[in-house]
Motif scaffolding. Structure first.
Motif, PDB file in Angstrom:
ATOM      1  N   LYS A  39      41.298  17.364  -2.749  1.00  0.00           N
ATOM      2  CA  LYS A  39      41.142  16.103  -3.485  1.00  0.00           C
ATOM      3  C   LYS A  39      41.018  16.371  -4.986  1.00  0.00           C
ATOM      4  O   LYS A  39      41.657  15.699  -5.816  1.00  0.00           O
ATOM      5  CB  LYS A  39      39.916  15.357  -2.972  1.00  0.00           C
ATOM      6  CG  LYS A  39      39.578  14.104  -3.764  1.00  0.00           C
ATOM      7  CD  LYS A  39      38.260  13.506  -3.300  1.00  0.00           C
ATOM      8  CE  LYS A  39      37.847  12.352  -4.211  1.00  0.00           C
ATOM      9  NZ  LYS A  39      36.552  11.757  -3.825  1.00  0.00           N
ATOM     10  N   ASP A  86      44.328  17.231  -6.673  1.00  0.00           N
ATOM     11  CA  ASP A  86      45.151  16.067  -7.010  1.00  0.00           C
ATOM     12  C   ASP A  86      44.671  15.397  -8.295  1.00  0.00           C
ATOM     13  O   ASP A  86      45.457  14.764  -9.001  1.00  0.00           O
ATOM     14  CB  ASP A  86      45.115  15.050  -5.859  1.00  0.00           C
ATOM     15  CG  ASP A  86      45.902  15.523  -4.641  1.00  0.00           C
ATOM     16  OD1 ASP A  86      46.935  16.182  -4.825  1.00  0.00           O
ATOM     17  OD2 ASP A  86      45.473  15.234  -3.510  1.00  0.00           O
ATOM     18  N   ARG A  87      43.391  15.538  -8.592  1.00  0.00           N
ATOM     19  CA  ARG A  87      42.830  14.839  -9.754  1.00  0.00           C
ATOM     20  C   ARG A  87      42.844  15.691 -11.027  1.00  0.00           C
ATOM     21  O   ARG A  87      43.065  15.186 -12.112  1.00  0.00           O
ATOM     22  CB  ARG A  87      41.393  14.408  -9.444  1.00  0.00           C
ATOM     23  CG  ARG A  87      40.854  13.372 -10.433  1.00  0.00           C
ATOM     24  CD  ARG A  87      39.720  12.582  -9.842  1.00  0.00           C
ATOM     25  NE  ARG A  87      39.344  11.457 -10.676  1.00  0.00           N
ATOM     26  CZ  ARG A  87      39.929  10.265 -10.663  1.00  0.00           C
ATOM     27  NH1 ARG A  87      40.925  10.047  -9.833  1.00  0.00           N
ATOM     28  NH2 ARG A  87      39.517   9.289 -11.451  1.00  0.00           N
ATOM     29  N   ASN A 118      40.280   6.665  -7.333  1.00  0.00           N
ATOM     30  CA  ASN A 118      39.482   7.798  -6.857  1.00  0.00           C
ATOM     31  C   ASN A 118      38.915   7.454  -5.477  1.00  0.00           C
ATOM     32  O   ASN A 118      37.846   6.848  -5.364  1.00  0.00           O
ATOM     33  CB  ASN A 118      38.356   8.107  -7.849  1.00  0.00           C
ATOM     34  CG  ASN A 118      37.617   9.379  -7.499  1.00  0.00           C
ATOM     35  OD1 ASN A 118      38.072  10.159  -6.659  1.00  0.00           O
ATOM     36  ND2 ASN A 118      36.474   9.589  -8.131  1.00  0.00           N
ATOM     37  N   LEU A 136      36.944  11.119   0.583  1.00  0.00           N
ATOM     38  CA  LEU A 136      37.667  11.956   1.537  1.00  0.00           C
ATOM     39  C   LEU A 136      37.940  11.195   2.833  1.00  0.00           C
ATOM     40  O   LEU A 136      39.023  11.321   3.412  1.00  0.00           O
ATOM     41  CB  LEU A 136      36.859  13.222   1.833  1.00  0.00           C
ATOM     42  CG  LEU A 136      36.825  14.282   0.727  1.00  0.00           C
ATOM     43  CD1 LEU A 136      35.892  15.421   1.123  1.00  0.00           C
ATOM     44  CD2 LEU A 136      38.220  14.813   0.457  1.00  0.00           C
ATOM     45  N   GLY A 175      40.726   8.851   2.171  1.00  0.00           N
ATOM     46  CA  GLY A 175      41.956   9.630   2.030  1.00  0.00           C
ATOM     47  C   GLY A 175      42.486  10.085   3.379  1.00  0.00           C
ATOM     48  O   GLY A 175      43.696  10.034   3.632  1.00  0.00           O
ATOM     49  N   LEU A 235      46.053   9.163   5.106  1.00  0.00           N
ATOM     50  CA  LEU A 235      47.008  10.199   5.512  1.00  0.00           C
ATOM     51  C   LEU A 235      47.354  10.091   6.996  1.00  0.00           C
ATOM     52  O   LEU A 235      48.509  10.293   7.394  1.00  0.00           O
ATOM     53  CB  LEU A 235      46.446  11.591   5.204  1.00  0.00           C
ATOM     54  CG  LEU A 235      46.320  11.949   3.718  1.00  0.00           C
ATOM     55  CD1 LEU A 235      45.576  13.263   3.541  1.00  0.00           C
ATOM     56  CD2 LEU A 235      47.695  12.043   3.057  1.00  0.00           C
ATOM     57  N   ALA A 277      53.532  13.608   2.602  1.00  0.00           N
ATOM     58  CA  ALA A 277      52.307  13.175   1.934  1.00  0.00           C
ATOM     59  C   ALA A 277      52.636  12.449   0.634  1.00  0.00           C
ATOM     60  O   ALA A 277      53.535  12.861  -0.094  1.00  0.00           O
ATOM     61  CB  ALA A 277      51.410  14.373   1.641  1.00  0.00           C
ATOM     62  N   SER A 320      50.202  11.385  -4.772  1.00  0.00           N
ATOM     63  CA  SER A 320      48.818  11.362  -5.263  1.00  0.00           C
ATOM     64  C   SER A 320      47.832  12.036  -4.309  1.00  0.00           C
ATOM     65  O   SER A 320      46.664  12.217  -4.647  1.00  0.00           O
ATOM     66  CB  SER A 320      48.368   9.911  -5.492  1.00  0.00           C
ATOM     67  OG  SER A 320      48.417   9.180  -4.269  1.00  0.00           O
ATOM     68  N   LYS A 321      48.300  12.406  -3.101  1.00  0.00           N
ATOM     69  CA  LYS A 321      47.400  12.994  -2.106  1.00  0.00           C
ATOM     70  C   LYS A 321      47.971  14.273  -1.503  1.00  0.00           C
ATOM     71  O   LYS A 321      47.543  14.708  -0.429  1.00  0.00           O
ATOM     72  CB  LYS A 321      47.113  11.989  -0.989  1.00  0.00           C
ATOM     73  CG  LYS A 321      46.339  10.750  -1.424  1.00  0.00           C
ATOM     74  CD  LYS A 321      46.016   9.860  -0.240  1.00  0.00           C
ATOM     75  CE  LYS A 321      45.188   8.644  -0.662  1.00  0.00           C
ATOM     76  NZ  LYS A 321      45.939   7.761  -1.572  1.00  0.00           N
ATOM     77  N   MET A 345      45.303  17.033  -1.234  1.00  0.00           N
ATOM     78  CA  MET A 345      44.332  16.637  -0.220  1.00  0.00           C
ATOM     79  C   MET A 345      44.898  16.874   1.177  1.00  0.00           C
ATOM     80  O   MET A 345      44.190  17.356   2.078  1.00  0.00           O
ATOM     81  CB  MET A 345      43.946  15.164  -0.381  1.00  0.00           C
ATOM     82  CG  MET A 345      42.807  14.737   0.553  1.00  0.00           C
ATOM     83  SD  MET A 345      42.442  12.956   0.486  1.00  0.00           S
ATOM     84  CE  MET A 345      41.807  12.797  -1.176  1.00  0.00           C
ATOM     85  N   ALA A 346      46.187  16.562   1.353  1.00  0.00           N
ATOM     86  CA  ALA A 346      46.820  16.804   2.650  1.00  0.00           C
ATOM     87  C   ALA A 346      46.831  18.291   2.982  1.00  0.00           C
ATOM     88  O   ALA A 346      46.533  18.687   4.117  1.00  0.00           O
ATOM     89  CB  ALA A 346      48.247  16.258   2.649  1.00  0.00           C
TER      90      ALA A 346
END
Length: 404
Positions: free
Chosen positions: A69, A72-73, A200, A203, A206, A210, A335, A338-339, A342-343
């Motif tokens: 996460k 991605d940020r 934002n 998790l 998110g 996903l 995915a 933006s994620k 995270m994926a």
């Protein structure tokens, strides 16, 4: 050299060192506990060794999605360097451990800050041309596999030459150098302003987003089952080899050979199958590899000699070499931008879960079905996953092109 090739070469080297560093302690962990940390008795040594080895995977399972996460940020390279430099410091501290509890806590901390490999996968996937994605994922995978294969060998040789504690200092120094090289040579185009303005999400939110993409749960499951299938019979391989070999002469050599041959064929075949996935499509190579791996588990339950077992496990490694790279390439495809990291983080958690659950469940089931039964269970799980993955990959999310 093209930028994506520079990134791939540097991160291949980094992936090799990270995986080698994680597995170097395997041959001498029990001896380190006994001779340097004062643990007495085979049972107590075995209990501590089990907890210390598993600690890294347990904390890694919980923290990988968080680092994904944050990637991605704030950028993938930042997370790569955080993990690399952090693990180098923790590795050196392991050499100063004075009790088994110190070593256990440091291994847990190492799992918390780990994430070099998923960050490397995410960064390579973001900088590699789409038509070269399979080759890049396969090549990067081969670096980690080479490290996992050679790590125990290097660790054993270094233990005989330098003793146990210096290995941690040497490994930490090499990780620090690899991270420094990555800092200087790896480049990524990351739009921090756009990332900061993106919503934002937590998790949990998110993960819910996903899992609404049907392909991603299937891919996470594939990653879990690969590790589960490979590791569930692993602790019983020496006993099985002894049964087939019929004598204790050279038993350690043959057990080690049987355990490592899948890694060698995996390392060789991963880039080759990666190229095939670029040519014929990652879904086809993933299904082909799942079917092949599932089928190659079956003869292992019926072999009559160590040689036959070696051949079966060699070809198993060939097919396994096509699994993780194609899974990573498909996660990048399905995915949302933006994620993506995270994926990859959740996929890394699936891998850690397989590392944890595989040996435990395998040991528990072996009392009822034997190691031959474990091979058949692994085969059935992979073949069933091949069927499920075939169905889920045919479902196309809204707005996604149908390109292979």
């Amino acid at each position: 050299m093209q930028r994506w090739k520079v990134n791939l070469a540097v991160l291949w080297f980094g992936n090799f060192l990270v995986m080698a560093g994680m597995t170097m302690i395997t041959p001498f962990l029990s001896l380190y506990l006994q001779q340097d940390l004062g643990v007495k008795g085979e049972h107590e040594i075995g209990v501590w060794a089990g907890f210390i080895f598993a600690a890294n995977f347990v904390t890694s399972f919980f923290f990988q999605p968080l680092w994904g996460k944050l990637s991605d940020r704030y950028g993938r390279k930042v997370m790569l360097l955080r993990s690399g430099f952090g693990m180098s410091i923790v590795m050196v501290l392991m050499g100063f451990a004075s009790t088994p509890l110190h070593l256990l806590l440091l291994r847990m901390l190492n799992g918390v800050i780990s994430g070099f490999s998923p960050a490397a996968v995410s960064l390579v996937s973001a900088t590699t041309p789409k038509e070269k994605m399979g080759f890049a994922m396969g090549t990067l995978q081969s670096g980690g596999t080479a490290g996992a294969i050679l790590g125990p060998l290097i660790g054993g040789l270094m233990a005989d030459t330098f003793g146990y504690r210096p290995i941690f200092y040497i490994t930490g120094t090499l990780l620090f150098l690899a991270s420094t090289v990555s800092w200087m040579l790896v480049k990524e185009n990351f739009d921090r302003a756009a990332a900061r303005t993106a919503p934002n999400v937590s998790l949990a939110a998110g993960l819910r987003a996903l899992t609404k993409i049907p392909q991603l749960p299937a891919l996470f499951t594939v990653t879990f089952l690969i590790q589960f299938a490979m590791l569930s019979p692993m602790t019983l391989i020496p006993i099985y080899v002894h049964h087939l070999h019929g004598t204790t002469e050279n038993l350690a050599f043959w057990s080690g050979f049987v355990g490592s041959v899948t890694g060698f064929s995996n390392m060789v075949c991963a880039p080759i199958l990666g190229r095939f996935s670029d040519r014929y499509g990652a879904p086809k190579i993933l299904i082909f590899s799942l079917l092949g791996a599932g089928i190659m588990f079956i003869p292992q339950a019926f072999v009559g000699s160590v040689g036959q077992l070696l051949v079966s496990r060699f070809f198993l490694g060939c097919f396994v070499g096509g699994l993780i790279p194609t899974v990573n390439a498909l996660i990048r495809r399905y995915a949302p931008d933006s994620k993506v990291s995270m994926a990859f983080g959740f996929n890394s958690s699936s891998l850690a879960l397989g590392n944890m659950v595989g040996p435990v469940v395998g040991g528990a089931l072996s009392g009822f079905i034997g190691i031959q039964g474990l091979f058949l269970v692994s085969a059935a799980a992979l073949l069933a996953t091949a069927a499920w993955t075939t169905l889920t990959l045919q479902r196309r999310p809204a707005g996604m092109s149908s390109g292979g």
